[in-house]
Write a protein that holds these residues in place. Structure first.
Motif, PDB file in Angstrom:
ATOM      1  N   VAL A 216       0.897  -1.346   0.033  1.00  0.00           N
ATOM      2  CA  VAL A 216       0.070  -0.099   0.076  1.00  0.00           C
ATOM      3  C   VAL A 216       1.052   1.255  -0.049  1.00  0.00           C
ATOM      4  CG1 VAL A 216      -1.952   1.315   1.422  1.00  0.00           C
ATOM      5  CG2 VAL A 216      -1.999  -1.107   1.193  1.00  0.00           C
ATOM      6  N   ASP A 219       2.375   1.609  -3.335  1.00  0.00           N
ATOM      7  CA  ASP A 219       1.369   2.173  -4.494  1.00  0.00           C
ATOM      8  C   ASP A 219       0.886   3.655  -4.480  1.00  0.00           C
ATOM      9  OD1 ASP A 219       1.425  -0.227  -5.597  1.00  0.00           O
ATOM     10  OD2 ASP A 219      -0.282  -1.058  -4.505  1.00  0.00           O
ATOM     11  N   VAL A 220       0.660   4.069  -3.119  1.00  0.00           N
ATOM     12  CA  VAL A 220       0.341   5.160  -2.695  1.00  0.00           C
ATOM     13  C   VAL A 220       1.331   6.462  -2.858  1.00  0.00           C
ATOM     14  CG1 VAL A 220      -0.849   6.989  -1.025  1.00  0.00           C
ATOM     15  CG2 VAL A 220      -1.468   4.578  -1.397  1.00  0.00           C
ATOM     16  N   GLU A 250       1.278  13.695   1.467  1.00  0.00           N
ATOM     17  CA  GLU A 250       0.694  12.500   0.852  1.00  0.00           C
ATOM     18  C   GLU A 250       0.263  11.508   2.318  1.00  0.00           C
ATOM     19  OE1 GLU A 250       4.190  11.281  -2.081  1.00  0.00           O
ATOM     20  OE2 GLU A 250       4.576  10.932  -0.216  1.00  0.00           O
ATOM     21  N   LYS A 253      -3.849  10.866   2.379  1.00  0.00           N
ATOM     22  CA  LYS A 253      -4.196   9.561   1.390  1.00  0.00           C
ATOM     23  C   LYS A 253      -3.610   8.418   1.881  1.00  0.00           C
ATOM     24  CE  LYS A 253      -3.793   8.355  -3.445  1.00  0.00           C
ATOM     25  NZ  LYS A 253      -3.365   8.918  -4.902  1.00  0.00           N
ATOM     26  N   LEU A 254      -2.485   8.228   2.344  1.00  0.00           N
ATOM     27  CA  LEU A 254      -1.936   7.198   2.919  1.00  0.00           C
ATOM     28  C   LEU A 254      -2.606   6.566   3.894  1.00  0.00           C
ATOM     29  CD1 LEU A 254       0.324   4.923   2.540  1.00  0.00           C
ATOM     30  CD2 LEU A 254       1.825   6.499   3.950  1.00  0.00           C
ATOM     31  N   ARG A 256      -5.790   6.554   4.950  1.00  0.00           N
ATOM     32  CA  ARG A 256      -6.848   6.065   4.342  1.00  0.00           C
ATOM     33  C   ARG A 256      -6.768   4.670   3.951  1.00  0.00           C
ATOM     34  NH1 ARG A 256      -8.056  11.528   2.649  1.00  0.00           N
ATOM     35  NH2 ARG A 256      -7.355  10.974   0.523  1.00  0.00           N
ATOM     36  N   SER A 257      -5.546   4.636   2.946  1.00  0.00           N
ATOM     37  CA  SER A 257      -5.507   3.240   2.221  1.00  0.00           C
ATOM     38  C   SER A 257      -5.196   2.430   3.337  1.00  0.00           C
ATOM     39  CB  SER A 257      -4.316   3.584   1.369  1.00  0.00           C
ATOM     40  OG  SER A 257      -4.745   4.430   0.412  1.00  0.00           O
ATOM     41  N   LYS A 260      -8.240   1.460   5.432  1.00  0.00           N
ATOM     42  CA  LYS A 260      -8.819   0.338   4.607  1.00  0.00           C
ATOM     43  C   LYS A 260      -8.157  -0.985   4.339  1.00  0.00           C
ATOM     44  CE  LYS A 260     -10.804   0.176  -0.031  1.00  0.00           C
ATOM     45  NZ  LYS A 260     -11.001   0.840  -1.578  1.00  0.00           N
ATOM     46  N   ALA A 261      -6.967  -1.137   4.391  1.00  0.00           N
ATOM     47  CA  ALA A 261      -6.368  -2.532   4.248  1.00  0.00           C
ATOM     48  C   ALA A 261      -6.406  -3.179   5.517  1.00  0.00           C
ATOM     49  CB  ALA A 261      -4.902  -2.179   3.663  1.00  0.00           C
TER      50      ALA A 261
END
Length: 285
Positions: A216, A219-220, A250, A253-254, A256-257, A260-261
């Motif tokens: 993650v 990717d982010v 960043e 956004k990171l 939140r990702s 989510k994971a």
């Protein structure tokens, strides 16, 4: 198609920043006789010198555009072509808007003009920066140095602006110069809050899904991470911890990702004051 839409949105954001900057100059800055920072301030200062001592009124754009030529060429060569072209549009638009759009009659209180003018100025510059451009002048220099060093130099630009203000104080009175320093300080603080590309955050994550979270992060942000193994002090159970450093813009956004994971991940974020090593940043386009 998607790239063209994104470029058009960036163009609109830069235009909005230029418009806000021009209205701010003709409203708060002119009402209080302030001198904003960078090449905008230098242009206004030279314009006033010509008007007062030579009785010659020269349009703002003549000085503003002329001062920006060399920094624009440097950024075009070393930073990014789209970045520079959008910045040039910001310079052209703000110069034209300043000469064409009348100011608003909001307040004549000098201190209010300093504070709210500084806030609006910081927002206008941030709009351009968030669109992947600058408002020109010393912002060109700031971005060039920051791209090379990975560090924000807005506070150094503030020192340069104070030197320009000292010239203003010597020529036209110290009250205007001292009030302009308040304007500059407020504007710089707004920039530091709204634009975080060159600020760094250290993120520590305790999770049982470390492999997934490392992917993650890659990717982010495009950055890698380091994995540590430790033991919980209360339960004695083994846990894995991920260590990574990312640009502060960043961060949201990171997070939140990551959540989510792995909704159960324990995350600690630290502001990174100094960083030495190979920290790769995405280049301006």
């Amino acid at each position: 198609m998607k790239d063209k839409v994104r470029l058009f949105l960036r163009f609109l954001l830069v235009t909005a920043g230029a418009l806000v900057m021009a209205v701010n100059l003709n409203t708060f800055v002119h009402a209080a006789g302030l001198l904003p920072g960078g090449f905008t301030g230098i242009s206004l200062l030279i314009q006033e010198v010509f008007a007062k001592y030579l009785n010659v009124k020269i349009p703002f754009v003549v000085f503003y555009w002329g001062l920006n030529i060399v920094p624009a060429l440097i950024c075009f060569r070393y930073v990014g072509k789209r970045f520079t072209l959008l910045s040039l549009w910001a310079i052209i638009a703000s110069g034209l808007f300043t000469d064409l759009i009348p100011g608003l009659d909001v307040t004549k209180d000098v201190l209010l003009c300093c504070i709210f003018g500084g806030i609006v100025n910081g927002i206008a510059i941030s709009l351009c920066l968030l669109a992947g451009a600058t408002s020109g002048g010393t912002d060109f220099i700031s971005i060039y140095v920051s791209e090379k060093t990975g560090r924000s130099i807005w506070n150094h630009i503030l020192i340069f602006n104070m030197i320009v203000l000292a010239v203003l104080g010597f020529l036209f009175g110290w009250n205007r110069a001292l009030y302009s320093i308040i304007f500059q300080f407020v504007s710089t603080e707004i920039l530091n809050v709204l634009y975080k590309r060159y600020q760094k955050s250290t993120i520590l994550i305790v999770s049982d899904k470390t492999d997934e979270l490392i992917h993650v992060i890659r990717d982010v942000t495009g950055h890698d991470a380091t994995l540590f193994t430790g033991k919980g002090g209360y339960t004695g159970a083994e846990h894995n911890m991920i260590y990574t450093v990312v640009s502060s813009d960043e961060e949201d956004k990171l997070l939140r990702s990551i959540k989510k994971a792995d909704p159960t991940a324990f995350i600690n974020i630290l502001q990174t004051k100094m960083l030495k090593g190979n920290f790769i940043m995405k280049r301006q386009d």
